[in-house]
Design an enzyme around this catalytic site. Sequence first.
Site, mmCIF file in Angstrom:
data_model
loop_
_atom_site.group_PDB
_atom_site.id
_atom_site.type_symbol
_atom_site.label_atom_id
_atom_site.label_comp_id
_atom_site.label_asym_id
_atom_site.label_seq_id
_atom_site.Cartn_x
_atom_site.Cartn_y
_atom_site.Cartn_z
ATOM 1 N N GLU A 246 -41.414 95.960 58.926
ATOM 2 C CA GLU A 246 -41.775 95.527 60.286
ATOM 3 C C GLU A 246 -42.970 96.313 60.824
ATOM 4 O O GLU A 246 -43.768 95.783 61.603
ATOM 5 C CB GLU A 246 -40.564 95.639 61.224
ATOM 6 C CG GLU A 246 -39.353 94.791 60.820
ATOM 7 C CD GLU A 246 -39.666 93.324 60.548
ATOM 8 O OE1 GLU A 246 -40.639 92.790 61.136
ATOM 9 O OE2 GLU A 246 -38.946 92.710 59.734
ATOM 10 N N HIS B 164 -46.016 94.441 59.783
ATOM 11 C CA HIS B 164 -46.308 93.336 60.708
ATOM 12 C C HIS B 164 -46.889 93.871 62.027
ATOM 13 O O HIS B 164 -47.871 93.341 62.554
ATOM 14 C CB HIS B 164 -45.021 92.565 61.036
ATOM 15 C CG HIS B 164 -44.544 91.646 59.945
ATOM 16 N ND1 HIS B 164 -45.334 90.643 59.426
ATOM 17 C CD2 HIS B 164 -43.351 91.558 59.299
ATOM 18 C CE1 HIS B 164 -44.639 89.974 58.502
ATOM 19 N NE2 HIS B 164 -43.442 90.519 58.403
#
Length: 491
Positions: free
Chosen positions: A257, A260
């Site tokens: 994550e 991202h």
Amino acid sequence: MSAYNDLMSFARETRALELIAGRLGWDAETMMAPGSSKVRAEEMAAMQGVLHARRTSSQMSELLGAVDVASLDAVGAAQLRHIQKSYDRAAKVPAELAAELARKTSLAHRIWADARANNDVAAFLPILKEVVALKRQEAQALAAGGDLYDAMIDDYEPGMKATELAAMFDALRPGLVALRQAALEAEQPAPLDFEFSEEGQLKLSNIVADAFGYDFNRGRIDKAVHPFSSGSGNDVRITTRTSPKDPFNCLYSTIHEVGHACYEQNIDQAYLLTPLGDGVSMGVHESQSRIYENQLGRSRAFTGWLFGQMRDVFGDFGVADEDTFYKLVNQVKRGFIRTEADEVQYNLHVLLRFDLERQLILGDLEVDDLEAVWNTRFEADFGYPVNKASNGVLQDVHWSEGLYGYFPTYSLGNVYAGCLYQALRGAVPGLDDQLAAGDASAATGWLRDNLQTHGGLYKPADVIEKACGFAPSEAPLLSYIEDKFKGVYGL
Ligand code: ZN
């Protein structure tokens, strides 16, 4: 004010509202009390109504028609391209069909969740047939005589074609199947047997996020059932989760994550709240999460550093040395679930789904035959049979929600990550020495300057080619995976 300036200020306000809607979703997954869920659903539906009206408003169409295209520079032309595309997409799909799709997928999602809990495929098939039929109608409206599945891919990976994906994936599959078989037959490391405290895992989660350059001044990490990244620009939040026996779930979810989130945080600030201010496609987005998580985060160099960090936090957790730790982090195990799969088997999961959903949408596969075809293909690629539907055709949420064309972007992201890693190794000498000291800044700096900063300025495949200096293909990913796992298992 020119029509272009008016259009951009309208788009900025729409973007701000989209980000508010996104934060309502983040809150629902992290902070909100359970008793608030009904009113939150109404709040979110109201926001979607406002957003839909803005995206299809006559003001938009008038402004788009009035822009003096010849006067725009490259950035202005790219902004206009995104705005026009989003307007055209909303305008092509009849409002009635869009509303019916929203209703049916919301119902299908609930039926799917029950069917999965009860391993009851038959209960899901009738509503799935309706969703597939509606998605085919939507694709017909969007494709205007072209390939229906290409029209769906375009929502997630603009410009990409199914034939191009199929060529890459077909070239990956035999090598991955052979490697999967060899790795599963090889000697496996002893499993972890230790209780890893939640406090310790969350502390390490912050340490690895910091090591990969996540800016805590413009983001935060919270716990959620499913890890995700949310937001853009100067407010990009991530979530992670913990499991007492499996600290890698937490740590590698966080690194994924963070990949991202760093993409969103590192986009040129000049593009804030504009159509260029987001990651350009799902595939390029996934290339960032995957290269952080796998090529960098699961490397021998970085795991050597991580092993020391884990010893500092947990003491002796029963793993003798860095080499054993590296093998554990990269273990290839039998399993049915895509989201839990290792680097060797992950893409086999995606390739299966890509082939099946493409056939469904093109009308070459009936919904009634889906489970049988899934099970046959799974056993051929993985070497063992599916034991229950929740481990097979019912495991993913995507098809119930109408997300067709989404799956292939996961493997495309891995393909792009393979290309970027090859280029990165050439551009950053001494990369392994830095990673072995827990320093990913040269690697993440290269990704920021060569890819992340551009946001939506270039088309997806073009931004990868620009960063790498060569046209993307599956070859770098396959040779990276083969080299790595032959090393891990001494093959
Ligand atoms: Zn991801």
